[in-house]
Design a protein around this motif. Structure first.
Motif, mmCIF file in Angstrom:
data_model
loop_
_atom_site.group_PDB
_atom_site.id
_atom_site.type_symbol
_atom_site.label_atom_id
_atom_site.label_comp_id
_atom_site.label_asym_id
_atom_site.label_seq_id
_atom_site.Cartn_x
_atom_site.Cartn_y
_atom_site.Cartn_z
ATOM 1 N N VAL A 59 -11.108 52.911 -7.817
ATOM 2 C CA VAL A 59 -12.324 52.213 -7.401
ATOM 3 C C VAL A 59 -11.912 51.193 -6.349
ATOM 4 C CG1 VAL A 59 -14.201 50.685 -8.083
ATOM 5 C CG2 VAL A 59 -13.514 52.542 -9.588
ATOM 6 N N PHE A 60 -12.554 51.261 -5.201
ATOM 7 C CA PHE A 60 -12.299 50.348 -4.092
ATOM 8 C C PHE A 60 -13.418 49.315 -4.080
ATOM 9 C CE2 PHE A 60 -10.229 54.286 -3.216
ATOM 10 C CZ PHE A 60 -9.028 53.946 -2.620
ATOM 11 N N VAL A 61 -13.044 48.049 -4.249
ATOM 12 C CA VAL A 61 -14.018 46.964 -4.328
ATOM 13 C C VAL A 61 -13.904 46.116 -3.064
ATOM 14 C CG1 VAL A 61 -14.807 44.980 -5.660
ATOM 15 C CG2 VAL A 61 -13.769 46.932 -6.834
ATOM 16 N N ALA A 62 -15.011 45.990 -2.337
ATOM 17 C CA ALA A 62 -15.030 45.179 -1.122
ATOM 18 C C ALA A 62 -14.955 43.704 -1.493
ATOM 19 C CB ALA A 62 -16.300 45.457 -0.322
ATOM 20 N N ARG A 63 -14.206 42.953 -0.712
ATOM 21 C CA ARG A 63 -14.106 41.509 -0.888
ATOM 22 C C ARG A 63 -14.604 40.858 0.400
ATOM 23 N NH1 ARG A 63 -8.314 39.906 -2.389
ATOM 24 N NH2 ARG A 63 -9.317 38.107 -3.344
ATOM 25 N N GLY A 64 -14.706 39.541 0.368
ATOM 26 C CA GLY A 64 -15.148 38.831 1.563
ATOM 27 C C GLY A 64 -14.273 39.178 2.755
ATOM 28 N N GLY A 65 -14.866 39.542 3.850
ATOM 29 C CA GLY A 65 -14.116 39.879 5.050
ATOM 30 C C GLY A 65 -13.902 41.362 5.263
ATOM 31 N N THR A 66 -14.290 42.200 4.315
ATOM 32 C CA THR A 66 -14.098 43.652 4.469
ATOM 33 C C THR A 66 -14.864 44.170 5.690
ATOM 34 O OG1 THR A 66 -13.823 43.921 2.089
ATOM 35 C CG2 THR A 66 -14.336 45.894 3.342
ATOM 36 N N ALA A 67 -16.055 43.653 5.913
ATOM 37 C CA ALA A 67 -16.886 44.144 7.011
ATOM 38 C C ALA A 67 -16.351 43.733 8.374
ATOM 39 C CB ALA A 67 -18.321 43.649 6.851
ATOM 40 N N THR A 68 -15.676 42.587 8.451
ATOM 41 C CA THR A 68 -15.245 42.068 9.752
ATOM 42 C C THR A 68 -13.747 42.198 10.006
ATOM 43 O OG1 THR A 68 -15.023 39.856 8.799
ATOM 44 C CG2 THR A 68 -17.143 40.411 9.826
ATOM 45 N N ARG A 69 -12.982 42.589 9.008
ATOM 46 C CA ARG A 69 -11.526 42.706 9.169
ATOM 47 C C ARG A 69 -11.223 43.814 10.173
ATOM 48 N NH1 ARG A 69 -8.068 40.082 6.033
ATOM 49 N NH2 ARG A 69 -5.952 40.814 5.727
ATOM 50 N N SER A 70 -10.199 43.613 10.981
ATOM 51 C CA SER A 70 -9.840 44.644 11.961
ATOM 52 C C SER A 70 -9.429 45.919 11.216
ATOM 53 C CB SER A 70 -8.703 44.161 12.861
ATOM 54 O OG SER A 70 -7.496 44.076 12.133
ATOM 55 N N TRP A 71 -9.704 47.048 11.834
ATOM 56 C CA TRP A 71 -9.460 48.332 11.188
ATOM 57 C C TRP A 71 -7.988 48.526 10.796
ATOM 58 C CZ3 TRP A 71 -11.603 51.515 8.215
ATOM 59 C CH2 TRP A 71 -11.142 52.822 8.058
ATOM 60 N N PRO A 72 -7.031 48.241 11.671
ATOM 61 C CA PRO A 72 -5.625 48.407 11.260
ATOM 62 C C PRO A 72 -5.242 47.515 10.070
ATOM 63 C CG PRO A 72 -5.761 48.212 13.637
ATOM 64 C CD PRO A 72 -7.122 47.910 13.094
ATOM 65 N N ARG A 73 -5.757 46.289 10.035
ATOM 66 C CA ARG A 73 -5.444 45.398 8.912
ATOM 67 C C ARG A 73 -6.091 45.884 7.623
ATOM 68 N NH1 ARG A 73 -5.966 39.234 9.836
ATOM 69 N NH2 ARG A 73 -4.922 39.284 7.827
ATOM 70 N N LEU A 74 -7.307 46.408 7.701
ATOM 71 C CA LEU A 74 -7.962 46.948 6.511
ATOM 72 C C LEU A 74 -7.190 48.154 5.979
ATOM 73 C CD1 LEU A 74 -10.356 46.723 4.558
ATOM 74 C CD2 LEU A 74 -11.603 48.282 6.049
ATOM 75 N N LEU A 75 -6.743 49.035 6.879
ATOM 76 C CA LEU A 75 -5.930 50.173 6.456
ATOM 77 C C LEU A 75 -4.635 49.705 5.796
ATOM 78 C CD1 LEU A 75 -6.281 52.788 9.339
ATOM 79 C CD2 LEU A 75 -7.184 52.926 7.020
ATOM 80 N N ASP A 76 -4.008 48.670 6.357
ATOM 81 C CA ASP A 76 -2.785 48.120 5.757
ATOM 82 C C ASP A 76 -3.060 47.564 4.363
ATOM 83 O OD1 ASP A 76 -1.173 48.777 7.896
ATOM 84 O OD2 ASP A 76 -1.249 46.778 8.807
ATOM 85 N N ASP A 77 -4.195 46.888 4.186
ATOM 86 C CA ASP A 77 -4.551 46.349 2.873
ATOM 87 C C ASP A 77 -4.689 47.463 1.840
ATOM 88 O OD1 ASP A 77 -4.656 43.832 4.029
ATOM 89 O OD2 ASP A 77 -6.856 43.781 4.144
ATOM 90 N N VAL A 78 -5.409 48.517 2.214
ATOM 91 C CA VAL A 78 -5.629 49.630 1.288
ATOM 92 C C VAL A 78 -4.314 50.346 1.003
ATOM 93 C CG1 VAL A 78 -6.796 51.854 0.979
ATOM 94 C CG2 VAL A 78 -8.042 49.923 1.951
#
Length: 126
Positions: free
Chosen positions: A86-105
């Protein structure tokens, strides 16, 4: 040859609640929950959620779309067969840069897989 995983979407609340009882990791703008099903079925189930704390309906939907795409790219490589994620969005998920979001996941999936993997010479936990 790498065997590709079959990924199905979670759709009912009991699946989400069960996954919440397993290990989880928060990395940057995402939290990932994982539950090994131990049912012998190699299919990976993935669910996506965002609470009202993240924002209004438009923002929550954008977050879930971004997380679905990240999971589509990373789960076949990093997901474990027979697990629910289950992937839960946190504050900043919508605005985080795509490469950083991929790194987080990616970081969360790798760390969860390491927690689940038995040490050398040991059997898998029951």
């Amino acid at each position: 040859m790498i065997q590709s995983l079959t990924i199905e979407r979670m759709k009912v609340r009991p699946q989400f609640l069960a996954a919440a009882k397993g290990p989880y990791l928060a990395r940057g703008a995402v939290m990932v929950q994982m539950l090994p099903r131990n049912d012998g079925d190699p299919v990976v189930h993935a669910g996506f959620t965002a609470t009202r704390k993240v924002g209004g309906a438009v923002v929550r939907n954008r977050c879930k779309r971004r997380l679905r795409e990240a999971a589509r790219l990373l789960l076949p490589e990093l997901g474990k067969p027979g697990c629910d994620y289950v992937f839960v969005a946190r504050g900043g998920t919508a605005t985080r840069s795509w490469p950083r979001l991929l790194d987080d996941v990616k970081s969360a999936l790798i760390s969860l897989a390491a927690e689940r993997a038995p040490a050398k010479g040991q059997d898998a936990p029951i």
